[in-house]
Each structure stands twice: as C-alpha cells, then as structure tokens.
Design an enzyme around this catalytic site. Structure first.
Site, PDB file in Angstrom:
ATOM      1  N   HIS A  34       0.861  -1.184   0.000  1.00 40.19           N
ATOM      2  CA  HIS A  34       0.000   0.000   0.000  1.00 40.19           C
ATOM      3  C   HIS A  34       0.891   1.226   0.000  1.00 40.19           C
ATOM      4  O   HIS A  34       2.136   1.105  -0.043  1.00 40.19           O
ATOM      5  CB  HIS A  34      -0.966  -0.025   1.194  1.00 40.19           C
ATOM      6  CG  HIS A  34      -0.292  -0.259   2.507  1.00 40.19           C
ATOM      7  ND1 HIS A  34       0.572   0.651   3.070  1.00 40.19           N
ATOM      8  CD2 HIS A  34      -0.314  -1.320   3.354  1.00 40.19           C
ATOM      9  CE1 HIS A  34       1.031   0.180   4.209  1.00 40.19           C
ATOM     10  NE2 HIS A  34       0.514  -1.026   4.408  1.00 40.19           N
ATOM     11  N   HIS A  37       4.064   1.389   2.280  1.00 42.47           N
ATOM     12  CA  HIS A  37       5.260   0.732   1.751  1.00 42.47           C
ATOM     13  C   HIS A  37       5.888   1.575   0.637  1.00 42.47           C
ATOM     14  O   HIS A  37       7.109   1.729   0.575  1.00 42.47           O
ATOM     15  CB  HIS A  37       4.897  -0.635   1.158  1.00 42.47           C
ATOM     16  CG  HIS A  37       4.264  -1.606   2.110  1.00 42.47           C
ATOM     17  ND1 HIS A  37       2.945  -1.990   2.014  1.00 42.47           N
ATOM     18  CD2 HIS A  37       4.776  -2.288   3.163  1.00 42.47           C
ATOM     19  CE1 HIS A  37       2.673  -2.873   2.965  1.00 42.47           C
ATOM     20  NE2 HIS A  37       3.762  -3.068   3.685  1.00 42.47           N
ATOM     21  N   GLN A  61       7.533 -14.802  13.010  1.00 45.76           N
ATOM     22  CA  GLN A  61       7.027 -13.676  13.804  1.00 45.76           C
ATOM     23  C   GLN A  61       5.529 -13.764  14.081  1.00 45.76           C
ATOM     24  O   GLN A  61       4.955 -12.848  14.666  1.00 45.76           O
ATOM     25  CB  GLN A  61       7.394 -12.349  13.146  1.00 45.76           C
ATOM     26  CG  GLN A  61       6.643 -12.025  11.881  1.00 45.76           C
ATOM     27  CD  GLN A  61       7.234 -10.816  11.176  1.00 45.76           C
ATOM     28  OE1 GLN A  61       8.346 -10.859  10.673  1.00 45.76           O
ATOM     29  NE2 GLN A  61       6.493  -9.723  11.123  1.00 45.76           N
ATOM     30  N   GLN A 153       8.774  -1.946  16.482  1.00 47.79           N
ATOM     31  CA  GLN A 153       9.637  -2.706  15.576  1.00 47.79           C
ATOM     32  C   GLN A 153      10.815  -1.846  15.116  1.00 47.79           C
ATOM     33  O   GLN A 153      11.967  -2.290  15.100  1.00 47.79           O
ATOM     34  CB  GLN A 153       8.813  -3.161  14.370  1.00 47.79           C
ATOM     35  CG  GLN A 153       9.626  -3.685  13.207  1.00 47.79           C
ATOM     36  CD  GLN A 153       8.739  -4.203  12.101  1.00 47.79           C
ATOM     37  OE1 GLN A 153       8.226  -5.311  12.175  1.00 47.79           O
ATOM     38  NE2 GLN A 153       8.549  -3.412  11.061  1.00 47.79           N
ATOM     39  N   SER A 185      -2.531  -0.271   6.421  1.00 50.69           N
ATOM     40  CA  SER A 185      -1.996  -1.557   6.858  1.00 50.69           C
ATOM     41  C   SER A 185      -2.510  -2.627   5.907  1.00 50.69           C
ATOM     42  O   SER A 185      -3.655  -2.548   5.443  1.00 50.69           O
ATOM     43  CB  SER A 185      -2.479  -1.854   8.282  1.00 50.69           C
ATOM     44  OG  SER A 185      -2.316  -3.230   8.581  1.00 50.69           O
TER      45      SER A 185
HETATM   46  P1  AMP Z   1       4.702  -4.849   6.696  1.00 47.55           P
HETATM   47  O1  AMP Z   1       4.602  -5.295   5.258  1.00 47.55           O
HETATM   48  O2  AMP Z   1       3.390  -4.582   7.339  1.00 47.55           O
HETATM   49  O3  AMP Z   1       5.615  -5.737   7.499  1.00 47.55           O
HETATM   50  O4  AMP Z   1       5.414  -3.424   6.663  1.00 47.55           O
HETATM   51  C1  AMP Z   1       6.649  -3.234   5.990  1.00 47.55           C
HETATM   52  C2  AMP Z   1       7.181  -1.868   6.339  1.00 47.55           C
HETATM   53  O5  AMP Z   1       6.240  -0.869   5.946  1.00 47.55           O
HETATM   54  C3  AMP Z   1       7.396  -1.682   7.843  1.00 47.55           C
HETATM   55  O6  AMP Z   1       8.592  -0.945   8.053  1.00 47.55           O
HETATM   56  C4  AMP Z   1       6.183  -0.909   8.263  1.00 47.55           C
HETATM   57  O7  AMP Z   1       6.383  -0.107   9.409  1.00 47.55           O
HETATM   58  C5  AMP Z   1       5.966  -0.027   7.042  1.00 47.55           C
HETATM   59  N1  AMP Z   1       4.581   0.446   7.015  1.00 47.55           N
HETATM   60  C6  AMP Z   1       3.452  -0.304   7.136  1.00 47.55           C
HETATM   61  N2  AMP Z   1       2.356   0.481   7.142  1.00 47.55           N
HETATM   62  C7  AMP Z   1       2.796   1.766   7.029  1.00 47.55           C
HETATM   63  C8  AMP Z   1       2.150   3.042   6.989  1.00 47.55           C
HETATM   64  N3  AMP Z   1       0.830   3.154   7.058  1.00 47.55           N
HETATM   65  N4  AMP Z   1       2.923   4.138   6.867  1.00 47.55           N
HETATM   66  C9  AMP Z   1       4.281   4.024   6.807  1.00 47.55           C
HETATM   67  N5  AMP Z   1       4.948   2.860   6.837  1.00 47.55           N
HETATM   68  C10 AMP Z   1       4.224   1.737   6.945  1.00 47.55           C
END
Ligand code: AMP
Length: 281
Positions: A34, A37, A61, A153, A185
């Site tokens: 999204h 990312h 995890q 994290q 998310s």
């Molecule tokens: P994930 O795929 O959920 O593991 O997220 C991968 C990376 O994207 C992680 O560093 C998350 O913190 C970041 N991330 C996820 N959602 C958001 C968001 N809404 N805004 C900024 N970064 C995000």
C-alpha cells in the site's frame, strides 16, 4: 525491475553492486503493498543508487493462533506497484531456503521487546529481528527503511543494528494514513467498509490525546482514560493496549514530558490493528 528468488543470487547481486560503489537502499515488507510501503520505496530511491524490496511473510514472527496462513498475498499486484515506485530488485525468498530443516539461530533484543506488542505477542520480535538480521546479511544494504506505524519494531531494529555494529543506517518514516485517519496496513484488507470507518476512532483517540496535551494536560492516566472512553463508543472495537511510554525504554510515563509515544493496539473482528503518535513538549 528484477525478481530474485534465490538467496545466493541476491547476495551475488549485492556484492557486485558494492564492488561498483553503488549504495543500496532496502525496504523489507510482508507484501500486499500500500502507499505506506511505497513511501518507503520512494525515499530509498531518492537517497540510494539502487533499491531492493523484499516480500516475505515470515512464519517466525506469527504466534500459533495468529493470521500467518491467511495473511493477504498478491505477488503480481505487488510486483507492479514495486516496479512503478522504482524498486530495482524485488527479493522474494522461499521458506525452505530461509528456514531449512537444519535452521537453529535466533536474534533477540532485550527489554524493549517485552512491552506493548511484545507483551501481547510473545516471540513476535524475536521472529522480526531474526528475519531482518538474515535479510540484512543477504541484501547488505547501506540504508534500510521502516515505518513509524510499527514504532516498536523500528526501535527494536535500531537497537539491533546499533548493538551488533551492523553498518546499516536505519531510517524511520512517518505513518501514511487513509483519508479519515486510519493508518494504512495490509491487515485493513480484512475489514468491511463499515468496520474501516469504525476503526477511524483509533486515530481520533490519538488526536484527542494530542489535543489534551496541547491544552496543558500532562497526566498520562487522564489522557488514557479519555482515549478509552472514546474507543468504548464503538462496540466492535476491543482494546489490546493504550500506552504512554518513553521512546528509549518503551516504559510507561506517568507525566508527559520531552518526547513521548502514545500508542494503541485494538482488535476488531479478531483483526489486530496498531497506531501511534509521537509528541514533543
Ligand atoms: P509490513 O509489510 O506490514 O511488514 O510493513 C513493511 C514496512 O512498511 C514496515 O517498516 C512498516 O512499518 C511499514 N509500514 C506499514 N504500514 C505503514 C504506513 N501506514 N505508513 C508508513 N509505513 C508503513
């Protein structure tokens, strides 16, 4: 953009890039991309010569009762988005290569992994640091980009990089939100339209907390009570935690002073969502 599946091929590419003196930016993700990312990717593209994104839903995890098997996955859509935003190499390893039967090693950060999400999800951060340490050794980035959305994290990985002397700059970027304030998310995909509207209450509670602080309130208990009251107006929302903590130890602060994290985790329809704001007074 090249799709890389093999660990040795990714390492060979990274070594060759380093020999050419190219800087490598790295964005680790679990996919189902999204705008959150994509914002990390665009920052890496601006700052580094080459950008590597990984997509890996890391079994280590997830707890036994969590959503590992049903976590949303769509590699074709993700590859198109990654390419559009400027990813040069999309690294998508297999479980069998990441964790072969002989696999034994874990990486663990103490203390700050026990509070907040660490209390609700035992073993979660050990899974995160283990996979991120592996990915760092495979991709060998100069900089790695993480979102403030997962603030604990980001702090855990910053601590790991510092403690293990990893030659990698950890960069933490702001939360990207949907119109209405819901933090983007991959797990939002689990929610119906009406639930998505209802969970906007989480960001409203965080902004209400900020409002109280701006008006002079410094007592964490009063702020948390106000947030709980707001969240209780939406029947579908169950609170996992609401905390006001310091950014070093992630321990509760009785009074707002200096830099403070206000963070919430909730369940809606068994989907766990997190959000936070950072306040400086
Ligand atoms: P994930 O795929 O959920 O593991 O997220 C991968 C990376 O994207 C992680 O560093 C998350 O913190 C970041 N991330 C996820 N959602 C958001 C968001 N809404 N805004 C900024 N970064 C995000």
């Amino acid at each position: 953009m090249k799709l890389i599946r093999s660990i040795t091929r990714m390492q060979r590419i990274s070594r060759a890039l380093k020999a050419e003196k190219k800087t490598i930016g790295f964005v680790p993700t679990m996919g189902y991309l999204h705008e959150g990312h994509c914002s990390l990717v665009r920052k890496s593209v601006r700052e580094c010569d080459v950008t590597v994104m990984s997509i890996y839903v890391n079994p280590l995890q997830f707890g036994p009762a969590e959503d590992f098997t049903k976590y949303p996955r769509d590699l074709n859509r993700d590859a198109a988005l990654a390419k559009k935003n400027g990813v040069d190499y999309l690294f998508v390893p297999d479980d069998s290569e990441m964790y072969p039967a002989s696999y034994r090693t874990r990486v663990e950060v103490d203390g700050i992994t026990r509070t907040m999400c660490g209390a609700s999800r035992p073993g979660h951060f050990q899974g995160v640091t283990t996979v991120v340490a592996k990915l760092f050794n495979i991709v060998m980035p100069d900089s790695a980009y993480f979102g403030q959305k997962d603030i604990q994290q980001a702090l855990v990985i910053t601590a790991m990089a510092r403690d293990l002397n990893l030659p990698i700059k950890i960069k933490v970027l702001p939360i990207v939100r949907e119109p209405g304030g819901l933090a983007m998310s991959s797990r939002n995909a689990y929610l119906s339209e009406s639930r998505r509207r209802e969970v906007r209450i989480v960001y409203r509670a965080l902004t209400a907390a900020r409002g109280l602080i701006r008006r002079g309130e410094r007592r964490s208990a009063v702020i948390i009570a106000k947030m709980k009251k707001l969240l209780s107006t939406i029947k579908s929302v169950k609170i996992d935690y609401i905390v006001i903590v310091d950014p070093c130890g992630l321990l509760p602060k009785k009074k707002i002073a200096g830099t403070t994290i206000i963070a919430a985790a909730i369940f809606v329809d068994n989907v766990r969502l997190i959000d936070n704001i950072v306040i400086k007074v």
